[in-house]
Design a protein around this motif. Structure first.
Motif, PDB file in Angstrom:
ATOM      1  N   ASP A   1     -65.957  44.820 -69.909  1.00  0.00           N
ATOM      2  CA  ASP A   1     -64.859  44.577 -70.239  1.00  0.00           C
ATOM      3  C   ASP A   1     -65.026  43.008 -70.848  1.00  0.00           C
ATOM      4  O   ASP A   1     -64.382  42.050 -69.813  1.00  0.00           O
ATOM      5  N   ARG A   2     -64.628  42.542 -71.694  1.00  0.00           N
ATOM      6  CA  ARG A   2     -64.689  40.633 -72.276  1.00  0.00           C
ATOM      7  C   ARG A   2     -63.531  40.088 -71.729  1.00  0.00           C
ATOM      8  O   ARG A   2     -63.132  39.394 -71.391  1.00  0.00           O
ATOM      9  N   PHE A   3     -62.756  41.808 -72.071  1.00  0.00           N
ATOM     10  CA  PHE A   3     -61.183  41.126 -71.669  1.00  0.00           C
ATOM     11  C   PHE A   3     -60.429  40.686 -70.521  1.00  0.00           C
ATOM     12  O   PHE A   3     -59.646  39.803 -70.450  1.00  0.00           O
ATOM     13  N   SER A   4     -61.244  41.409 -69.867  1.00  0.00           N
ATOM     14  CA  SER A   4     -60.598  41.624 -68.435  1.00  0.00           C
ATOM     15  C   SER A   4     -61.851  40.258 -67.569  1.00  0.00           C
ATOM     16  O   SER A   4     -61.623  40.445 -66.618  1.00  0.00           O
TER      17      SER A   4
ATOM     18  N   GLU B   1     -65.331  41.881 -65.072  1.00  0.00           N
ATOM     19  CA  GLU B   1     -64.192  42.804 -64.731  1.00  0.00           C
ATOM     20  C   GLU B   1     -63.672  42.537 -63.400  1.00  0.00           C
ATOM     21  O   GLU B   1     -62.586  42.753 -62.825  1.00  0.00           O
TER      22      GLU B   1
ATOM     23  N   PHE C   1     -52.279  41.772 -74.746  1.00  0.00           N
ATOM     24  CA  PHE C   1     -52.703  41.598 -73.479  1.00  0.00           C
ATOM     25  C   PHE C   1     -51.691  39.619 -73.668  1.00  0.00           C
ATOM     26  O   PHE C   1     -52.260  38.797 -73.008  1.00  0.00           O
TER      27      PHE C   1
ATOM     28  N   SER D   1     -61.659  34.341 -72.434  1.00  0.00           N
ATOM     29  CA  SER D   1     -61.482  35.865 -72.315  1.00  0.00           C
ATOM     30  C   SER D   1     -61.682  36.895 -73.241  1.00  0.00           C
ATOM     31  O   SER D   1     -61.418  35.718 -74.639  1.00  0.00           O
ATOM     32  N   GLY D   2     -61.845  37.799 -73.980  1.00  0.00           N
ATOM     33  CA  GLY D   2     -61.913  38.887 -74.943  1.00  0.00           C
ATOM     34  C   GLY D   2     -62.430  38.104 -76.181  1.00  0.00           C
ATOM     35  O   GLY D   2     -63.617  37.930 -76.296  1.00  0.00           O
ATOM     36  N   ASP D   3     -61.150  38.053 -76.943  1.00  0.00           N
ATOM     37  CA  ASP D   3     -62.240  37.469 -78.696  1.00  0.00           C
ATOM     38  C   ASP D   3     -61.540  35.513 -78.534  1.00  0.00           C
ATOM     39  O   ASP D   3     -61.997  34.939 -79.780  1.00  0.00           O
TER      40      ASP D   3
ATOM     41  N   TYR E   1     -51.196  38.276 -69.973  1.00  0.00           N
ATOM     42  CA  TYR E   1     -51.643  37.915 -68.940  1.00  0.00           C
ATOM     43  C   TYR E   1     -52.756  37.030 -69.826  1.00  0.00           C
ATOM     44  O   TYR E   1     -52.787  35.518 -68.436  1.00  0.00           O
TER      45      TYR E   1
END
Length: 810
Positions: A86-89, A104, A9, A33-35, A12
């Motif tokens: 989806d936490r990453f997007s 997302e 990632f 985003s994400g973690d 991104y």
């Protein structure tokens, strides 16, 4: 500091500036985003994406950083009704002056919803757990804050408020279940007219009230637990603009939260770091069956069962997954739908019970002026009738929409319950009856066998009782290893005096060395002990079920003829009294070690009173029943007099008072009434003994005091508390800790049990500032006549060992 994870990632995140300028802030050109997370400056709270339990959904939330639970303990949720997958997007960022969450597909699913602006904005996570949106500098007033939009948690420093200008309330709303933070059916809000809190079902039906605010006592009248206000500082403010309730902690190191749980109860919880768990301080309503609609439609509540909610005969959970997660509000559905066709067999009725107050919530339910027979038959014939009641000669039919709103009770022995007859399919009713019939036949056969065998069992038991031994029936509950008696004789060298460790009310204790070098303490029932047989079995049954580092561990037992033996882990340093009362050995216990011993005893008692599978009152806690291992860790022992109290009960009574004078609480010694607060009294005495190095039953004539407790109270009143300190501690003591422990000891020996703290509160107070602790009230027996003390011709050693064997309650 925001964590950048997973190299795939990188590109991104390369185009989205990382949060590096401040670990607790999101600015206009940054996102999460994400973690990635932000953490408050004191690292108490963290904000980011989280997933509750085994759910596949993600949410933006705030949780405790220093509370080591899995999943984390969440205190606020942004998108509780619109989760993402989806936490990453997905992104949390500032757009047009608002904090927004994009999913997302970059669709906005949550926002602070303030007016758009081009002014520079930032969001800061505060040390109190409050997320604040500001325009301009950090000193600018908040434009939006999470404290104004609570979810299910009310944190210290927050306000639960009614705004008189806008006629709006801040409301706490429960989660749906342990893995769904969506808005549940239970809510807590302020009734500003009566200065009280209300819990409501579905924001409509009130089923609990806190009672009105008492400004003099700083508590709500129906929440007596608020008397413990030396931990919490409660405030209620009422002015022309608003009414609100708030609270703070006298000790900022204590972690505490107030929630409306998905069970329908409010709960005050405190984090015990030494145990790694949340401790329940109080909950309301106390009885889960008093929660309106707590088990949902056709759900029946039984406080004595786990889980407390079950489905009626002929019904099954609407959502088994919610049910398994403790979310019962969805209720139950029929296994077989009722048929309106005249060709099928008519339904049947089963009897249940419901609280009168629940039924009275439906005045719109039409009252029918017909007799009970017609009431029943018309409900049978009327397809959409699910149930009927016939109360005070008034018939009412109940339909699906109303059945969704009441909780049923399995059985009734209370005057506040009314009968309700639930319609069920004949096929389901017959299946249930068939099961009952089969069970009845089996029970009848077993009953005959039982009646035939009971005489034999009784005969054998009477014979064994005459011999003073336990029979096979008695042995069934002893789930610990059995040792052959000859092994005990060999290990103790035939109970030689050289191996004798001491003598207790139960009998002598010996050191036993078994093959392989294993050492155990061998406790032998004295043939002269009038209380040994019952206490022997009581101790084995109890302690075999207890596992805690501050409780002595039972390793086995042995019986032969009239010999009864208990085998414990060997404590090389023997008992606490051996050290603190010996003027030579006491120098081995510096203040740091004594403080650790006090904390260990407190943790062991808390386990007995609250955290074990059984709720146990020890009843004979004293310095000689606290053993010390090779590292001087304390372990509570001697459970022969301990009592189990059922469920959430914390008290009981007896006409047989057994224990040790000097350690017995007054209500127990005089009236046979014992409770967890009786153990708290004994703990307070031990604390004062550890501080002073003196026995409670010693003589203090020069100070006009006949016990250590009264002597310590006199020093406290004279403002000379440190005069109590053991001279052996002069160089090692921490005067602040000593004073704190003395205050806690005096709080524990107060005359009224209601004034004494619980062991939960004791452990919390151990970490509090002295200024935050309440002033203790006069202990028991201090101003009583000298007749309470022992006769002058009894020597001190006899007083110290005096144990009550029997006393009839008065």
């Amino acid at each position: 500091m925001v964590n950048i994870i997973a190299s795939q990632f990188f590109i991104y995140f390369f185009f989205i500036p990382a949060i590096a300028s401040a670990a607790d802030t999101i600015t206009a050109n940054q996102s999460l985003s994400g973690d990635q997370t932000i953490i408050s400056s004191d690292e108490h709270f963290e904000l980011g994406f989280f997933r509750p339990g085994n759910s596949s959904n993600y949410y933006i939330g705030i949780w405790y950083t220093k509370v080591s639970t899995v999943p984390p303990t969440v205190v606020w949720v942004a998108n509780r009704e619109t989760p993402i997958s989806d936490r990453f997007s997905s992104e949390l960022k500032i757009i047009d002056g608002n904090l927004v969450l994009l999913n997302e597909s970059k669709t906005q699913i949550w926002s602070t919803n303030m007016s758009s602006t081009t002014r520079p904005a930032s969001v800061v996570l505060g040390d109190d757990g409050n997320l604040v949106l500001r325009y301009g500098s950090i000193s600018s007033p908040p434009i939006w804050q999470s404290f104004d939009h609570p979810t299910h948690t009310f944190l210290p420093g927050g306000k639960l408020r009614y705004d008189k200008r806008t006629n709006t309330s801040q409301v706490l709303t429960s989660w749906r279940n342990a893995e769904d933070p969506g808005m549940g059916l239970f809510s807590l809000e302020l009734d500003h007219n009566n200065k009280q809190f209300l819990i409501k079902w579905n924001r409509s039906v009130e089923y609990w009230t806190s009672g009105s605010w008492n400004d003099q006592d700083k508590l709500f009248s129906l929440v007596p637990e608020m008397r413990m206000n030396y931990i919490y500082n409660f405030s209620y403010v009422d002015n022309e603009n608003e009414s609100y309730f708030t609270y703070s902690l006298y000790n900022p190191l204590i972690i505490s939260r107030f929630i409306i749980d998905f069970s329908g109860q409010t709960k005050q919880l405190s984090w015990l770091d030494s145990f790694g768990q949340w401790n329940l301080f109080w909950s309301q309503p106390k009885d889960l069956c008093d929660v309106y609609g707590g088990c949902g439609a056709f759900g029946v509540c039984n406080q004595q069962m786990l889980p407390s909610c079950n489905c009626l005969t002929g019904f099954e959970p609407r959502s088994p997954s919610d049910w398994n997660l403790g979310g019962f509000f969805g209720g139950c559905v029929r296994k077989t739908e009722l048929s309106c066709s005249g060709k099928t067999e008519k339904p049947m009725f089963i009897l249940s019970y419901v609280e009168k107050s629940f039924l009275s919530s439906f005045p719109e339910n039409e009252a029918l002026q017909i007799d009970e027979t017609e009431c029943r038959s018309s409900c049978l014939d009327y397809c959409i009738c699910n149930a009927y009641t016939f109360i005070s000669n008034i018939c009412r039919h109940w339909y699906s929409e109303n059945m969704n709103k009441i909780s049923l009770v399995l059985f009734s022995n209370e005057s506040n319950l009314d009968k309700i007859y639930i319609k069920v399919s004949s096929s389901d009713h017959h299946k249930s009856n068939a099961k009952v019939l089969v069970a009845g036949i089996i029970s009848g056969c077993l009953g005959l066998v039982f009646l035939c065998s009971i005489g034999v069992i009784y005969y054998r038991r009477m014979i064994s009782r005459d011999r003073g031994v336990l029979n096979e029936e008695d042995r069934k509950g002893l789930d610990v290893p059995f040792f052959e008696f000859k092994r005990i004789l060999s290990a103790t060298e035939n109970f030689s005096l050289a191996n004798k460790l001491g003598q207790g009310g139960f009998g002598p204790v010996y050191k036993g060395t078994f093959p392989g070098g294993a050492e155990m303490a061998v406790k032998r029932l004295s043939s002269q002990s009038g209380q040994g047989l019952k206490e022997f079995k009581n101790e084995v049954l109890l302690i075999a079920k207890l596992q805690h580092r501050n409780l002595v561990r039972l390793l086995g037992y042995s019986m032969k003829n009239q010999e009864m033996i208990l085998l414990y882990e060997y404590m090389p340093n023997k008992s606490l009294d051996r050290f603190i009362f010996d003027r030579t050995l006491c120098i081995n216990l510096d203040w740091a070690l004594r403080f650790d011993i006090i904390m260990g005893i407190a943790r062991g008692l808390l386990y007995l009173h609250q955290d074990s599978r059984l709720r146990i009152i020890h009843r004979d806690l004293k310095a000689s029943n606290v053993l010390l291992d090779e590292d001087m860790n304390p372990k509570i022992s001697d459970f022969g007099l301990a009592k189990i109290v059922k469920g959430r009960d914390t008290e009981a009574s007896t006409t047989r008072v057994i224990g040790t004078y000097g350690y017995m609480a007054p209500e127990y010694a005089l009236n046979g009434f014992f409770s967890v607060k009786s153990d708290v009294y004994s703990f307070g005495v031990i604390v004062l003994e550890i501080i002073s190095g003196k026995r409670n039953t010693g003589y203090y004539q020069n100070q006009q005091a006949f016990s250590l407790v009264s002597y310590a109270w006199g020093l406290w009143k004279e403002k000379k508390p440190l005069d109590l300190l053991d001279s052996a501690l002069a160089e090692s003591c921490n005067s602040i800790e000593v004073l704190r422990c003395m205050i806690i000891g005096l709080l524990c020996v107060q005359e009224d049990p209601e004034d004494r703290p619980t062991m939960t509160n004791v452990l919390l107070m151990m970490g509090m500032d002295i200024e935050s602790l309440p002033d203790p009230k006069e202990p028991a027996f201090v101003s009583k006549a000298r007749s309470h003390s022992s006769p002058s011709y009894v020597n001190e050693s006899e007083i110290n060992q005096l144990t009550v064997t029997q006393q009839e309650g008065r």
